[in-house]
Design an enzyme around this catalytic site. Sequence first.
Site, mmCIF file in Angstrom:
data_model
loop_
_atom_site.group_PDB
_atom_site.id
_atom_site.type_symbol
_atom_site.label_atom_id
_atom_site.label_comp_id
_atom_site.label_asym_id
_atom_site.label_seq_id
_atom_site.Cartn_x
_atom_site.Cartn_y
_atom_site.Cartn_z
ATOM 1 N N PRO A 1 6.853 0.278 9.118
ATOM 2 C CG PRO A 1 6.301 0.899 6.903
ATOM 3 C CD PRO A 1 6.726 -0.447 7.596
ATOM 4 N N GLY B 1 1.147 1.050 11.858
ATOM 5 C CA GLY B 1 0.706 0.117 13.226
ATOM 6 C C GLY B 1 0.337 -1.134 12.841
ATOM 7 N N GLY B 2 -0.518 -1.347 11.696
ATOM 8 C CA GLY B 2 -0.814 -2.423 11.039
ATOM 9 C C GLY B 2 -1.046 -2.414 9.838
ATOM 10 C CE1 TYR C 1 -5.840 4.622 9.575
ATOM 11 C CE2 TYR C 1 -5.079 6.415 8.103
ATOM 12 C CZ TYR C 1 -4.765 5.227 8.740
ATOM 13 O OH TYR C 1 -4.072 4.355 8.066
ATOM 14 C CG ASP D 1 3.337 6.169 -0.285
ATOM 15 O OD1 ASP D 1 2.302 5.584 0.117
ATOM 16 O OD2 ASP D 1 4.479 5.772 -0.435
ATOM 17 C CD GLN E 1 -3.003 1.076 2.555
ATOM 18 O OE1 GLN E 1 -2.349 1.031 3.618
ATOM 19 N NE2 GLN E 1 -4.102 1.081 2.318
ATOM 20 C CG HIS F 1 -7.922 0.172 12.838
ATOM 21 N ND1 HIS F 1 -8.461 1.531 12.775
ATOM 22 C CD2 HIS F 1 -7.008 0.276 11.498
ATOM 23 C CE1 HIS F 1 -8.522 2.032 11.348
ATOM 24 N NE2 HIS F 1 -7.518 1.306 10.722
ATOM 25 C CD GLU F 2 -4.634 -2.756 10.776
ATOM 26 O OE1 GLU F 2 -4.719 -2.991 9.571
ATOM 27 O OE2 GLU F 2 -4.225 -1.515 11.148
#
Length: 656
Positions: free
Chosen positions: A308, A310-311, A425, A417, A178, A337-338
């Site tokens: 890089p 959190g998940g 979010y 990016d 991603q 969340h993930e």
Amino acid sequence: MYRHTRVQRQKNILSLAFKSPLSFRSFRSLDYTRSMASTTINPPRDPNTLSNYNNFRTTHTTANLEIDFTNRRLGGNVILKLVSISNAETKDIFLDTSHLDILNVAVKGDILSKWQLLPRLEPYGNALKISLEKEAERGQSLEIDCQIQTTEKCTALQWLTTAQTSNRKHPYMFSQCQAIHARSLFPCQDTPDVKSTFDFNILSPLPVIASGLPAGVEKPKAVGNGTTLYSFHQSIPIPSYLFAIASGDISTAPIGPRSTVATGPEELEASKWELEADTENFIQVAEKFVYPYAWTTYNVLILPPSFPYGGMENPVYTFATPTIISGDRQNVDVIAHELSHSWSGNLVSNASWEHFWLNEGWTTYLERRIQAAVHGEPHRDFSSIIGWKALTDSINQFGADHEFTKLIIDLKGKDPDDAFSSIPYEKGFHLLYFLEKLVGKEKWDAFVPHYFTKFRERSLDSYDFKATLLDFFAGDAEARGKLREVEWDEWFYKPGLPPKPDFDTTMVDVCYSLADKWKSFDPSSQGDGGTSFEPKKKDIEHWTANQIVVFLERIQDFEHPLSKEAVQVMGVVYGFLATKNVEVLSRFLTVGLMSKSGDVLKPTSELLGRVGRMKFVRPLRLNEVDRRLAVETFEKNKDFYHPICRGMVEKDLFGK
């Protein structure tokens, strides 16, 4: 520029002959397919791909790859099955590539002489142009076999030497595709608007994990030279950015009836303990709110500290930061969340990164509904208050009028990016939270599974979302009337902060109260009757880690920073410098940096050398306090950082 009427957009689209993939970026497109005479128009919605996915769509991808740890590369062949969705309009197929060696291309086994890499177009890479003998008819299937090899410039892979791993026994490799990095692994239609099923056949001397289920019931097959073949299958269509592999000294342990944690052998027990209490509960709560989990098993790979993010919501296996393993089970909401991405993002995907909020806003909303069900409703507002601070910080960093502070952003000619922040979010969450409050929770909760059912295994944009919402409530006069009053243009296109809700502040009031005491705290008057407040460890003894985070973020918002002496007292009395919880430590170091306290310079530099998660690396503005130490720290650790993180920090430090 986004506020086109449907007629205006149709005129724009119909004025284009979709022959060149480079023309995709000159217009905004709608979510429809329309036939006129013998021409089929399938407007591409993603400006960040060079592929002509309006003419051809990938339906299945087979990756036959060997992991070469010695030379730090993947090599092999990738087979794409495509179907023509236009009627004899073109004989050229364009695929995305970037910093990738193409060794050969074949169509149905015939070596093609007519393929070429077009000149590089930043930041998207080189389009691979494959010329067929004649135009493809609508519905015609094609099989493209590309022999490839990754290069040292591959942005999707991070290679760790034996010395960079925790037990220093074996090397390690993992991918992060991603947003537009899958194209540096293999030629593809690198857009979330295209989904395909996958087969993974991966050769490696070390255990492999991928975003698919192990194929069949056979054990991995040894093929000689110390190498083993690991096969996986993903039967649910996924976009290219969810292609994921990892290989290294990986051990596994169960954390629930349908869940496993995978990590290094030395970290396994701690990771198991951290996750086993909540994972299955999270899954069951989400299933009741949306519908049953679709991916068979939900597993977590705890990656090395250079990861890089959190998940990363890779199907079957979430790739997660080791910073969630804090020994206190205080950071497992990352898993909530993930896991939520198993519905939002993975099953139902944003059609382009300009509509990224459809992935992350929905996921943040689902995560907080899980929190409310597990911990109580006040926890949802408590998490939202933390999120509001992150949203405010991101908007302040970009500037309140910046394009990237909108909900729908313009990414034509830009790298997705560069737009990454908490804004999609949190601003996305606030739109959904607003709509829930507007129509009422009971009615909204009926819409949620409808939405995820309608777009299951599909991609959509914000206009699809709006149309689906209005259509769902068309027969409800009360809800329909309220939705008519929504200022959609402001929500979608207005930069800056959205309207702030009236949160339940029950859980934060005590945090704010203690922070206010520190505002007037003078260490020099301690013990002489000059101040009524004397910090004690019991001040925060029964707090959650997130309450400490709120306390420290409140202090960061003070008009004037704490004195250096106050920071020193806080660190000693509350033991912040000794905490293993990086969420807490990073916030305290930020407080110290704002005060220009010399006591936090070395700990900040050390943290930047052992954690590669961008959430912590980028906000720790060591550069603003000690430029020399900041540059020295980066140069020392740049090979430790993932290429995505390294590139972003270089921009922060040097403006590259």
